[in-house]
Design an enzyme around this catalytic site. Structure first.
Site, mmCIF file in Angstrom:
data_model
loop_
_atom_site.group_PDB
_atom_site.id
_atom_site.type_symbol
_atom_site.label_atom_id
_atom_site.label_comp_id
_atom_site.label_asym_id
_atom_site.label_seq_id
_atom_site.Cartn_x
_atom_site.Cartn_y
_atom_site.Cartn_z
ATOM 1 N N PHE A 139 18.911 48.682 74.664
ATOM 2 C CA PHE A 139 18.126 49.732 75.320
ATOM 3 C C PHE A 139 18.498 51.077 74.716
ATOM 4 O O PHE A 139 19.671 51.433 74.662
ATOM 5 C CB PHE A 139 18.365 49.763 76.837
ATOM 6 N N ASP A 224 25.070 53.719 69.954
ATOM 7 C CA ASP A 224 24.496 54.332 71.140
ATOM 8 C C ASP A 224 25.519 54.191 72.257
ATOM 9 O O ASP A 224 25.650 53.110 72.853
ATOM 10 C CB ASP A 224 23.174 53.634 71.486
ATOM 11 N N LYS A 253 24.174 60.426 79.534
ATOM 12 C CA LYS A 253 24.632 60.033 80.885
ATOM 13 C C LYS A 253 25.845 60.801 81.425
ATOM 14 O O LYS A 253 25.675 61.841 82.033
ATOM 15 C CB LYS A 253 24.829 58.513 80.928
HETATM 16 C C1 LIG Z 1 20.233 55.282 79.660
HETATM 17 C C2 LIG Z 1 20.316 54.940 78.235
HETATM 18 C C3 LIG Z 1 19.504 55.564 77.276
HETATM 19 C C4 LIG Z 1 18.394 56.523 77.645
HETATM 20 O O1 LIG Z 1 18.893 57.680 78.208
HETATM 21 P P1 LIG Z 1 17.845 58.721 78.894
HETATM 22 O O2 LIG Z 1 18.735 59.874 79.239
HETATM 23 O O3 LIG Z 1 17.266 58.020 80.083
HETATM 24 O O4 LIG Z 1 16.823 59.039 77.884
HETATM 25 C C5 LIG Z 1 19.711 55.252 75.948
HETATM 26 N N1 LIG Z 1 20.653 54.378 75.578
HETATM 27 C C6 LIG Z 1 21.440 53.750 76.471
HETATM 28 C C7 LIG Z 1 22.480 52.792 75.990
HETATM 29 C C8 LIG Z 1 21.301 53.998 77.829
HETATM 30 O O5 LIG Z 1 22.059 53.350 78.711
#
Ligand SMILES: *Cc1c(COP(=O)(O)O)cnc(C)c1O
Length: 399
Positions: A139, A224, A253
Site C-alpha cells: 500500500f 515506504d 503518519k
Molecule cells: C498510510 C500509508 C500511505 C498513505 O499515506 P497518506 O498519508 O494516507 O497518503 C502510504 N504508505 C503506507 C505504507 C501507508 O501505511
C-alpha cells in the site's frame, strides 16, 4: 435521536461517502484514551492509524503547536523557515539520509520518491530506466501514481488508466524480483513490513537481498516507511532491523504526532536530481507542522520510546498469543514492536464493532487481520485491559 445519531445524519448529508466509519463521534483525547460526544471513554489502539505515537494531547506537542501558531504559521517555500531546517537536520542525523523534501502526506511522499527515481535515471542518461517495481499486497497511497504502485485491485478498480511503467511482483519473493529487475528498472519500492496488506513481516534476508539486487543493477531502493517509521517497530526506522538502508525513504503518519506532514528522505547523490523548479509543495514543511514534528521526534528520542515500543510490543504479542491459544478463529499473530496483526479465519469487522461497544478502538489491515498500533506510550495496564476486551469480543463472535 441521540447526539451521535444527529451528527451521523448530518455527515450523511454533506460528506463524500468515502469511509465506512464506525458509528461514533469522537470529541476529545488524552494519552491513550479518547471520549465521544456522549462522554463515553475508549482505549485507543488505533492511534489515528499509527499516527499518534505520543497519544493524544501530549504536552510537548500541544506546547509546540500553540507557541508556533502564535509565532508564524505559514509563509511558503519562497523563504527559509527555521523549524523546517531543524527537522531536516534531525531526520538526517538519525537516518541514512542527507537531504529531505517535505510534503503533506504519505501518498505525496511516495509521489516525490517515484518522480525522483525517474529523474535520477534520466539525469544519468539512462532514458529507458523508467520502471518501478512494487510488491503485491503493498500500500502506497491513493493518488494516481501511488494507487498504481499499490498492487491491490480493490484500490484501483474504476480509476483506470493507471500510470504506465509500474510492475508488480509477489511480496517476500526475492527470486521474483531478481527475474523482474532489468536495465529498465528505475527503482524497487517496498514497505519493510506491509501495513495495510495485513502486517506482513518479510523473511530474514529479503530486504538485504533487495539492497544487493539494486546495487548490482543500478536501480534505486525506496522504502515506504510511512507506517513503520518513527519508532513504531522498535527501531526508529524499520530498515535498521535488517541493516539494509535504502536510497530513498518516505515518512508521514507518526512524523507529526497528529498534524499532516510527509517527508521524502534521500542520499546526497540521489537527491541532487531535484533542483529548483523540479518539484514542490505549497504547504510542504511549513512552520506549524515541522514544529509539531520536532516536538514529536525529540520526545520519542529523549524518552527512549523507540526501545519501549520494542518492549511493549513483546507484551502485546504475549497477550495476543495467550488469546490465540484460547480461540480457534485466530490463525496467526505477527508483527514487530507496536505494529502487530492478528489474523482470523473470518472477517474482523464484527470483532472490531464489539470491541468498540466495550470501549476499545481497533482497526483492520485487510479484511481478516486486526491491527494493533497503540501509541508508543501505552502502559502494561492498558495492554492488559485491551486484551481482556478483545478476548471477550472473540468469545461473543464465536458463540
Ligand atoms: C498510510 C500509508 C500511505 C498513505 O499515506 P497518506 O498519508 O494516507 O497518503 C502510504 N504508505 C503506507 C505504507 C501507508 O501505511
Amino acid at each position: 435521536m441521540t447526539e451521535t445519531e444527529g451528527w451521523m445524519a448530518r455527515a450523511g448529508g454533506c460528506l463524500a461517502n468515502t469511509y465506512a466509519r464506525f458509528p461514533v463521534v469522537l470529541e476529545r483525547g488524552e494519552g491513550c484514551r479518547v471520549w465521544d460526544v456522549e462522554g463515553k471513554e475508549y482505549l485507543d489502539f488505533v492511534a489515528g492509524i499509527a499516527v499518534c505515537a505520543l497519544g493524544h494531547c501530549h504536552p510537548a506537542i500541544v506546547q509546540a503547536v500553540t507557541s508556533q501558531a502564535a509565532t508564524l504559521l505559514h509563509v511558503s517555500n519562497l523563504y527559509h523557515v527555521t523549524p523546517q531546517i531543524r527537522l531536516a537536520e534531525l531526520l538526517c542525523q538519525h537516518s541514512f539520509a542527507d537531504r529531505v523534501f517535505f510534503c503533506n502526506s504519505g501518498a505525496e511522499a511516495n509521489e516525490a520518491a517515484i518522480k525522483l527515481a525517474r529523474k535520477y535515471a534520466k539525469d544519468r542518461g539512462t532514458r529507458e530506466r523508467v520502471e518501478i517495481i512494487t510488491m503485491e499486497g503493498g500500500f502506497h497511497g491513493r493518488t494516481m501514481a501511488t494507487v498504481t504502485a499499490t498492487a491491490q485491485a480493490k484500490y484501483q478498480q474504476g480509476f483506470e488508466p493507471l500510470l504506465p511503467g509500474i510492475r508488480y511482483v509477489p511480496f517476500d519473493d526475492l527470486a521474483a524480483v531478481e527475474r523482474a529487475v532489468g536495465p529498465e528498472t528505475a527503482a524497487i519500492l517496498v514497505e519493510p513490513i506491509q501495513g495495510e496488506g495485513g502486517i506482513r513481516v518479510p523473511s530474514a534476508g529479503y530486504l538485504q537481498g533487495l539492497r544487493k539486487l539494486c546495487d548490482a543493477s543500478g536501480a534505486l531502493l525506496i522504502f515506504d516507511e510511512v507506517q513503520t517509521g518513527i519508532g513504531r517497530t522498535g527501531r526508529l526506522f524499520a530498515y535498521e532491523h535488517w541493516g539494509a538502508p535504502p536510497d530513498i525513504m518516505t515518512l508521514a503518519k507518526a512524523l507529526g504526532g497528529g498534524v499532516p506532514i510527509g517527508a521524502m528522505l534521500a542520499t546526497e547523490e540521489v537527491a541532487t536530481s531535484f533542483t529548483p523548479g523540479t518539484h514542490a509543495a505549497t504547504f510542504g514543511g511549513n512552520p506549524l507542522v515541522t514544529a509539531a514534528a520536532i516536538a514529536t521526534l525529540t520526545t520519542i528520542l529523549e524518552q527512549g520510546l523507540v526501545a519501549r515500543a520494542g518492549e511493549m510490543g513483546g507484551r502485546v504479542l504475549e497477550e495476543l498469543q495467550t488469546i490465540q491459544a484460547r480461540h480457534a478463529a485466530v490463525k496467526a499473530v505477527r508483527g514487530k514492536g507496536l505494529l502487530i496483526g492478528m489474523e482470523l479465519d473470518r472477517e474482523v469487522r464484527p470483532v472490531l464493532t464489539r470491541c468498540l461497544g466495550a470501549g476499545l478502538l481497533l482497526s483492520n489491515a485487510g479484511e481478516k487481520v486486526i491491527r494493533f498500533a497503540p501509541p508508543l506510550i501505552v502502559s502494561e495496564e492498558e495492554v492488559r485491559a485491551a486484551a481482556g476486551i478483545l478476548d471477550k469480543a472473540l468469545q461473543e463472535v464465536a458463540a
